[in-house]
Design a protein around this motif. Structure first.
Motif, PDB file in Angstrom:
ATOM      1  N   ASP A   1       0.827  -1.216   0.000  1.00  0.00           N
ATOM      2  CA  ASP A   1       0.000   0.000   0.000  1.00  0.00           C
ATOM      3  C   ASP A   1       0.860   1.266   0.000  1.00  0.00           C
ATOM      4  O   ASP A   1       0.757   2.117   0.901  1.00  0.00           O
ATOM      5  N   PRO A   2       1.736   1.412  -1.008  1.00  0.00           N
ATOM      6  CA  PRO A   2       2.603   2.599  -1.040  1.00  0.00           C
ATOM      7  C   PRO A   2       1.793   3.875  -1.239  1.00  0.00           C
ATOM      8  O   PRO A   2       0.834   3.903  -2.007  1.00  0.00           O
ATOM      9  N   ALA A   3       2.210   4.932  -0.549  1.00  0.00           N
ATOM     10  CA  ALA A   3       1.496   6.205  -0.655  1.00  0.00           C
ATOM     11  C   ALA A   3       1.890   6.970  -1.911  1.00  0.00           C
ATOM     12  O   ALA A   3       1.168   7.862  -2.358  1.00  0.00           O
ATOM     13  N   GLY A   4       3.037   6.644  -2.471  1.00  0.00           N
ATOM     14  CA  GLY A   4       3.512   7.339  -3.665  1.00  0.00           C
ATOM     15  C   GLY A   4       4.590   6.537  -4.341  1.00  0.00           C
ATOM     16  O   GLY A   4       4.954   5.436  -3.900  1.00  0.00           O
ATOM     17  N   TRP A   5       5.142   7.099  -5.425  1.00  0.00           N
ATOM     18  CA  TRP A   5       6.153   6.380  -6.189  1.00  0.00           C
ATOM     19  C   TRP A   5       7.412   6.135  -5.382  1.00  0.00           C
ATOM     20  O   TRP A   5       8.081   5.124  -5.545  1.00  0.00           O
ATOM     21  N   GLU A   6       7.746   7.066  -4.476  1.00  0.00           N
ATOM     22  CA  GLU A   6       8.947   6.859  -3.668  1.00  0.00           C
ATOM     23  C   GLU A   6       8.792   5.626  -2.780  1.00  0.00           C
ATOM     24  O   GLU A   6       9.717   4.816  -2.648  1.00  0.00           O
ATOM     25  N   ASP A   7       7.598   5.462  -2.203  1.00  0.00           N
ATOM     26  CA  ASP A   7       7.340   4.272  -1.391  1.00  0.00           C
ATOM     27  C   ASP A   7       7.366   3.010  -2.246  1.00  0.00           C
ATOM     28  O   ASP A   7       7.907   1.973  -1.836  1.00  0.00           O
ATOM     29  N   ALA A   8       6.762   3.077  -3.431  1.00  0.00           N
ATOM     30  CA  ALA A   8       6.731   1.907  -4.317  1.00  0.00           C
ATOM     31  C   ALA A   8       8.143   1.491  -4.718  1.00  0.00           C
ATOM     32  O   ALA A   8       8.478   0.300  -4.719  1.00  0.00           O
ATOM     33  N   LEU A   9       8.988   2.478  -5.036  1.00  0.00           N
ATOM     34  CA  LEU A   9      10.360   2.170  -5.420  1.00  0.00           C
ATOM     35  C   LEU A   9      11.144   1.591  -4.249  1.00  0.00           C
ATOM     36  O   LEU A   9      12.017   0.748  -4.432  1.00  0.00           O
ATOM     37  N   GLN A  10      10.826   2.054  -3.044  1.00  0.00           N
ATOM     38  CA  GLN A  10      11.493   1.511  -1.856  1.00  0.00           C
ATOM     39  C   GLN A  10      11.167   0.029  -1.688  1.00  0.00           C
ATOM     40  O   GLN A  10      12.050  -0.790  -1.377  1.00  0.00           O
ATOM     41  N   VAL A  11       9.893  -0.341  -1.902  1.00  0.00           N
ATOM     42  CA  VAL A  11       9.497  -1.743  -1.806  1.00  0.00           C
ATOM     43  C   VAL A  11      10.199  -2.559  -2.883  1.00  0.00           C
ATOM     44  O   VAL A  11      10.694  -3.668  -2.631  1.00  0.00           O
ATOM     45  N   VAL A  12      10.258  -2.018  -4.103  1.00  0.00           N
ATOM     46  CA  VAL A  12      10.940  -2.714  -5.206  1.00  0.00           C
ATOM     47  C   VAL A  12      12.403  -2.953  -4.852  1.00  0.00           C
ATOM     48  O   VAL A  12      12.953  -4.044  -5.076  1.00  0.00           O
ATOM     49  N   THR A  13      13.035  -1.942  -4.263  1.00  0.00           N
ATOM     50  CA  THR A  13      14.451  -2.073  -3.878  1.00  0.00           C
ATOM     51  C   THR A  13      14.643  -3.194  -2.856  1.00  0.00           C
ATOM     52  O   THR A  13      15.564  -4.012  -2.970  1.00  0.00           O
ATOM     53  N   LEU A  14      13.765  -3.252  -1.859  1.00  0.00           N
ATOM     54  CA  LEU A  14      13.866  -4.296  -0.847  1.00  0.00           C
ATOM     55  C   LEU A  14      13.609  -5.672  -1.438  1.00  0.00           C
ATOM     56  O   LEU A  14      14.306  -6.644  -1.113  1.00  0.00           O
ATOM     57  N   LEU A  15      12.607  -5.784  -2.306  1.00  0.00           N
ATOM     58  CA  LEU A  15      12.300  -7.074  -2.920  1.00  0.00           C
ATOM     59  C   LEU A  15      13.463  -7.560  -3.774  1.00  0.00           C
ATOM     60  O   LEU A  15      13.812  -8.752  -3.764  1.00  0.00           O
ATOM     61  N   GLN A  16      14.083  -6.644  -4.505  1.00  0.00           N
ATOM     62  CA  GLN A  16      15.242  -7.031  -5.319  1.00  0.00           C
ATOM     63  C   GLN A  16      16.406  -7.448  -4.429  1.00  0.00           C
ATOM     64  O   GLN A  16      17.120  -8.405  -4.743  1.00  0.00           O
ATOM     65  N   ALA A  17      16.588  -6.746  -3.305  1.00  0.00           N
ATOM     66  CA  ALA A  17      17.682  -7.086  -2.395  1.00  0.00           C
ATOM     67  C   ALA A  17      17.469  -8.456  -1.760  1.00  0.00           C
ATOM     68  O   ALA A  17      18.418  -9.219  -1.575  1.00  0.00           O
ATOM     69  N   LEU A  18      16.217  -8.797  -1.451  1.00  0.00           N
ATOM     70  CA  LEU A  18      15.931 -10.118  -0.878  1.00  0.00           C
ATOM     71  C   LEU A  18      16.252 -11.240  -1.859  1.00  0.00           C
ATOM     72  O   LEU A  18      16.530 -12.363  -1.447  1.00  0.00           O
ATOM     73  N   GLY A  19      16.214 -10.931  -3.148  1.00  0.00           N
ATOM     74  CA  GLY A  19      16.530 -11.932  -4.166  1.00  0.00           C
ATOM     75  C   GLY A  19      17.942 -11.846  -4.701  1.00  0.00           C
ATOM     76  O   GLY A  19      18.285 -12.514  -5.680  1.00  0.00           O
TER      77      GLY A  19
END
Length: 346
Positions: free
Chosen positions: A106-124
């Protein structure tokens, strides 16, 4: 039949028909007196063949080869199409999963969405160090390099953490992921319980070890259910976890750990903690003695069972040790005698 009529009947636009002609896929068999293209029944059948092959995912070059090469073998092409389709489905499924996880955060904006993407990529990531930092960041909401405060951080969806934990082989990263899961809130117990049903032994073990650190009644219930699992490793970890929570349903599986010699020290310590009242202590002692008496219980296991009696208070355990001090197995007898001496000295 003129090109307009062919387009109407076949559903292929006149422009596309001209493109097919430029590629040599289909050529009108004739021309009218005015110079218009005229298609025969054979031409129209070829057009339908072209469209059918395109519907299978063939490129126009592959379509031409399939129709014109007398030595062409359809089976090889179909095998290749199956492979490519599976790869495409896998890629699309991976993308869909990633999008669902971003949506779940539930990102509030693109900055939040990109932060989630960064974490997901780091987990992989292929780097264990990067994965560990991502797992710790998921738990603490403070991913390295982020300028946002902890309150502004967007949590990683629990589904992504569970998937990472079930696939993680590095012990340090696995520990960080379990810590993150323990702080992740609702949803993790049910997902980890699904992992316990995996056909892969390593995944089952990771699932039950992750479930063991989760707080709450739901996790405890899943662990209790795992006591009946056919995999002894799953049963053992579940028993240690719920035994540590004071659940005496773990006693039979804990005794099994002593017999098997897996995590036997932890199992003995847990049994000692569970023997907090006379009734429970006597029940545990009875269980230990019953396993000692079985003809199938071998000498090393009998030794571990005898040693476990040392941590069980009460007269039943003392009586058992007194009887074992005369056991035919000299190692068991000596151990029991020594433990009796320690109990008398208290």
């Amino acid at each position: 039949m003129l090109i307009g009529e062919v387009a109407r009947r076949s559903g292929v636009s006149a422009r596309m028909l001209r493109h097919y002609e430029s590629l040599g896929l289909v050529r009108p068999s004739g021309r009218t007196g005015s110079g218009y293209r005229e298609y025969s029944e054979e031409d129209i059948r070829r057009i339908f063949h072209i469209e059918s092959l395109r519907a299978l995912g063939l490129s126009l070059r592959e379509v031409k080869r399939a129709l014109d090469d007398a030595d062409f073998t359809p089976s090889a092409l179909v095998d290749d199409l199956i492979r490519r389709t599976r790869e495409r489905i896998a890629a699309e499924t991976e993308l869909l999963t990633r999008l669902r996880r971003i949506h779940a955060a539930d990102p509030a904006g693109w900055e939040d969405a990109l932060q989630v993407v960064t974490l997901l990529q780091a987990l992989g990531s292929k780097s264990a160090d990067v994965r560990q930092r991502a797992a710790l960041a998921s738990a603490s909401s403070a991913f390295p390099g982020s300028s946002a405060s902890s309150a502004d951080e967007v949590p990683v969806p629990v589904e992504a953490l569970v998937e990472a934990a079930l696939g993680e082989s590095d012990p340090n990263v696995a520990g960080a992921l379990r810590w993150a899961l323990a702080r992740s809130g609702d949803g993790a117990p049910a997902l980890l319980a699904e992992g316990i049903g995996s056909p892969v032994a390593a995944v089952r073990e990771r699932a039950v070890r992750s479930l063991a650190v989760l707080p709450g009644d739901e996790a405890a219930g899943q662990l209790r259910d795992a006591l009946a699992h056919p995999d002894p490793v799953v049963r053992g970890h579940a028993a240690l976890a719920i035994g540590a929570r004071g659940d005496t349903d773990a006693v039979p599986a804990l005794v099994d750990l002593l017999v098997e010699g897996r995590n036997d020290t932890d199992a003995a310590d847990t049994l000692s903690v569970l023997a907090s009242d006379t009734a429970t202590a006597d029940r545990i002692a009875h269980r230990l003695v019953e396993r000692l008496a079985r003809s199938t219980t071998r000498a090393p296991a009998r030794g571990r069972l005898t040693q476990a009696l040392a941590g069980i208070p009460g007269t039943r355990a003392s009586q058992a040790l007194a009887e074992l001090s005369h056991d035919a197995d000299r190692a068991v007898a000596l151990t029991a005698t020594y433990l009796l001496h320690l109990r008398d000295a208290r």
